[in-house]
Design a protein around this motif. Sequence first.
Motif, PDB file in Angstrom:
ATOM      1  N   GLU A  55       4.241   2.201  47.221  1.00  0.00           N
ATOM      2  CA  GLU A  55       4.467   2.665  45.902  1.00  0.00           C
ATOM      3  C   GLU A  55       2.566   3.484  45.591  1.00  0.00           C
ATOM      4  O   GLU A  55       2.173   4.459  45.402  1.00  0.00           O
ATOM      5  CB  GLU A  55       4.549   2.119  44.938  1.00  0.00           C
ATOM      6  CG  GLU A  55       4.564   2.057  42.871  1.00  0.00           C
ATOM      7  CD  GLU A  55       5.501   3.437  43.055  1.00  0.00           C
ATOM      8  OE1 GLU A  55       5.380   3.817  41.398  1.00  0.00           O
ATOM      9  OE2 GLU A  55       6.362   3.445  43.400  1.00  0.00           O
ATOM     10  N   GLY A  56       2.091   2.582  46.273  1.00  0.00           N
ATOM     11  CA  GLY A  56       0.972   2.721  46.442  1.00  0.00           C
ATOM     12  C   GLY A  56       0.024   4.514  46.897  1.00  0.00           C
ATOM     13  O   GLY A  56      -0.789   5.372  46.798  1.00  0.00           O
ATOM     14  N   ARG A 107       1.969   6.597  47.310  1.00  0.00           N
ATOM     15  CA  ARG A 107       3.550   7.674  46.762  1.00  0.00           C
ATOM     16  C   ARG A 107       2.201   7.916  44.953  1.00  0.00           C
ATOM     17  O   ARG A 107       1.613   9.048  45.166  1.00  0.00           O
ATOM     18  CB  ARG A 107       4.737   6.649  45.895  1.00  0.00           C
ATOM     19  CG  ARG A 107       5.180   8.227  44.859  1.00  0.00           C
ATOM     20  CD  ARG A 107       6.789   7.352  44.738  1.00  0.00           C
ATOM     21  NE  ARG A 107       6.241   6.663  43.351  1.00  0.00           N
ATOM     22  CZ  ARG A 107       6.073   7.174  42.178  1.00  0.00           C
ATOM     23  NH1 ARG A 107       5.730   8.004  41.753  1.00  0.00           N
ATOM     24  NH2 ARG A 107       5.793   6.419  40.843  1.00  0.00           N
ATOM     25  N   LEU A 108       1.379   6.729  44.907  1.00  0.00           N
ATOM     26  CA  LEU A 108       0.180   7.039  43.423  1.00  0.00           C
ATOM     27  C   LEU A 108      -0.968   7.296  44.134  1.00  0.00           C
ATOM     28  O   LEU A 108      -1.347   7.640  43.633  1.00  0.00           O
ATOM     29  CB  LEU A 108       0.534   5.720  42.529  1.00  0.00           C
ATOM     30  CG  LEU A 108       1.657   5.886  41.912  1.00  0.00           C
ATOM     31  CD1 LEU A 108       1.042   4.424  41.619  1.00  0.00           C
ATOM     32  CD2 LEU A 108       1.099   6.907  40.830  1.00  0.00           C
ATOM     33  N   TRP A 166      -2.976   6.087  45.371  1.00  0.00           N
ATOM     34  CA  TRP A 166      -4.019   4.334  46.111  1.00  0.00           C
ATOM     35  C   TRP A 166      -3.909   3.997  47.474  1.00  0.00           C
ATOM     36  O   TRP A 166      -4.347   3.205  47.796  1.00  0.00           O
ATOM     37  CB  TRP A 166      -3.455   3.380  44.949  1.00  0.00           C
ATOM     38  CG  TRP A 166      -3.179   3.879  43.736  1.00  0.00           C
ATOM     39  CD1 TRP A 166      -3.853   4.875  43.571  1.00  0.00           C
ATOM     40  CD2 TRP A 166      -2.341   3.190  43.002  1.00  0.00           C
ATOM     41  NE1 TRP A 166      -3.680   5.171  41.698  1.00  0.00           N
ATOM     42  CE2 TRP A 166      -3.107   3.388  41.560  1.00  0.00           C
ATOM     43  CE3 TRP A 166      -2.150   2.120  43.265  1.00  0.00           C
ATOM     44  CZ2 TRP A 166      -2.353   3.190  40.199  1.00  0.00           C
ATOM     45  CZ3 TRP A 166      -1.244   1.272  41.121  1.00  0.00           C
ATOM     46  CH2 TRP A 166      -1.594   2.055  40.508  1.00  0.00           C
ATOM     47  N   ARG A 211      -0.210  -0.389  38.095  1.00  0.00           N
ATOM     48  CA  ARG A 211       0.540   0.503  38.232  1.00  0.00           C
ATOM     49  C   ARG A 211       1.423   1.311  36.619  1.00  0.00           C
ATOM     50  O   ARG A 211       0.672   2.653  36.833  1.00  0.00           O
ATOM     51  CB  ARG A 211       2.020   0.516  38.741  1.00  0.00           C
ATOM     52  CG  ARG A 211       3.251   1.170  38.891  1.00  0.00           C
ATOM     53  CD  ARG A 211       3.755   1.075  40.287  1.00  0.00           C
ATOM     54  NE  ARG A 211       5.155   2.022  39.696  1.00  0.00           N
ATOM     55  CZ  ARG A 211       5.886   1.919  38.825  1.00  0.00           C
ATOM     56  NH1 ARG A 211       6.472   0.777  38.383  1.00  0.00           N
ATOM     57  NH2 ARG A 211       6.890   2.950  39.611  1.00  0.00           N
ATOM     58  N   ALA A 262      -2.067   3.561  35.523  1.00  0.00           N
ATOM     59  CA  ALA A 262      -1.562   4.760  36.392  1.00  0.00           C
ATOM     60  C   ALA A 262      -0.682   5.943  35.702  1.00  0.00           C
ATOM     61  O   ALA A 262      -0.947   6.933  35.396  1.00  0.00           O
ATOM     62  CB  ALA A 262      -1.735   4.883  37.911  1.00  0.00           C
ATOM     63  N   LEU A 263       0.666   5.224  35.792  1.00  0.00           N
ATOM     64  CA  LEU A 263       1.788   6.180  35.022  1.00  0.00           C
ATOM     65  C   LEU A 263       1.342   6.505  33.085  1.00  0.00           C
ATOM     66  O   LEU A 263       1.580   8.219  33.456  1.00  0.00           O
ATOM     67  CB  LEU A 263       3.365   5.565  35.141  1.00  0.00           C
ATOM     68  CG  LEU A 263       3.410   5.401  36.787  1.00  0.00           C
ATOM     69  CD1 LEU A 263       4.853   4.668  36.362  1.00  0.00           C
ATOM     70  CD2 LEU A 263       3.659   6.542  37.382  1.00  0.00           C
ATOM     71  N   ARG A 267      -1.311   9.425  34.423  1.00  0.00           N
ATOM     72  CA  ARG A 267      -0.216  10.996  34.822  1.00  0.00           C
ATOM     73  C   ARG A 267       0.744  11.110  33.683  1.00  0.00           C
ATOM     74  O   ARG A 267       0.757  12.739  33.260  1.00  0.00           O
ATOM     75  CB  ARG A 267       0.693  10.165  35.472  1.00  0.00           C
ATOM     76  CG  ARG A 267       1.449  11.031  36.142  1.00  0.00           C
ATOM     77  CD  ARG A 267       2.317  11.115  37.769  1.00  0.00           C
ATOM     78  NE  ARG A 267       1.313  10.428  38.756  1.00  0.00           N
ATOM     79  CZ  ARG A 267       1.656  10.324  39.456  1.00  0.00           C
ATOM     80  NH1 ARG A 267       3.277   9.829  40.180  1.00  0.00           N
ATOM     81  NH2 ARG A 267       0.451   9.742  39.875  1.00  0.00           N
TER      82      ARG A 267
END
Length: 133
Positions: A73-74, A76-77, A79, A106, A109-110, A113
């Motif tokens: 996930e990091g 994908r974001l 990070w 997360r 961040a979402l 976004r």
Amino acid sequence: MSVAAPGRLALAVVWFALSAAGLVGTWAFNIAFFADPGGLSYLGGWFANAASSSAAVDVIVVALAACVFMVAEGARLGWIRWVWVLVPLSFAIAIAFTFPLFLGLRELALRRRAGTRDTRPAGATPARRSSAA
């Protein structure tokens, strides 16, 4: 900002509270153990009997799964450079601290976004400029 943004902030607060509880809760017992190990090694305590061994294997498997998720996930974001820090900290400090911390970060961040997305209804067209000179 999207409608879901306030919910994301509330969820981030929950994750950060759980992270703090994980840090305090695990280290209160770690400090107590190191003050009086009772003749056991730290890992020996994890596998002292069938019940503690079951709990230890449970935590180890979940910790490994959480680390895989954090790295994936990091990436994908975006990070990937710093998310790797959480992997060793998960085993040095506690996964009960690092995983909820990651989930809270997360959510923030979402939330950011979602706030940068175009919030017009689906199918809406942008306003056109007047062609009058």
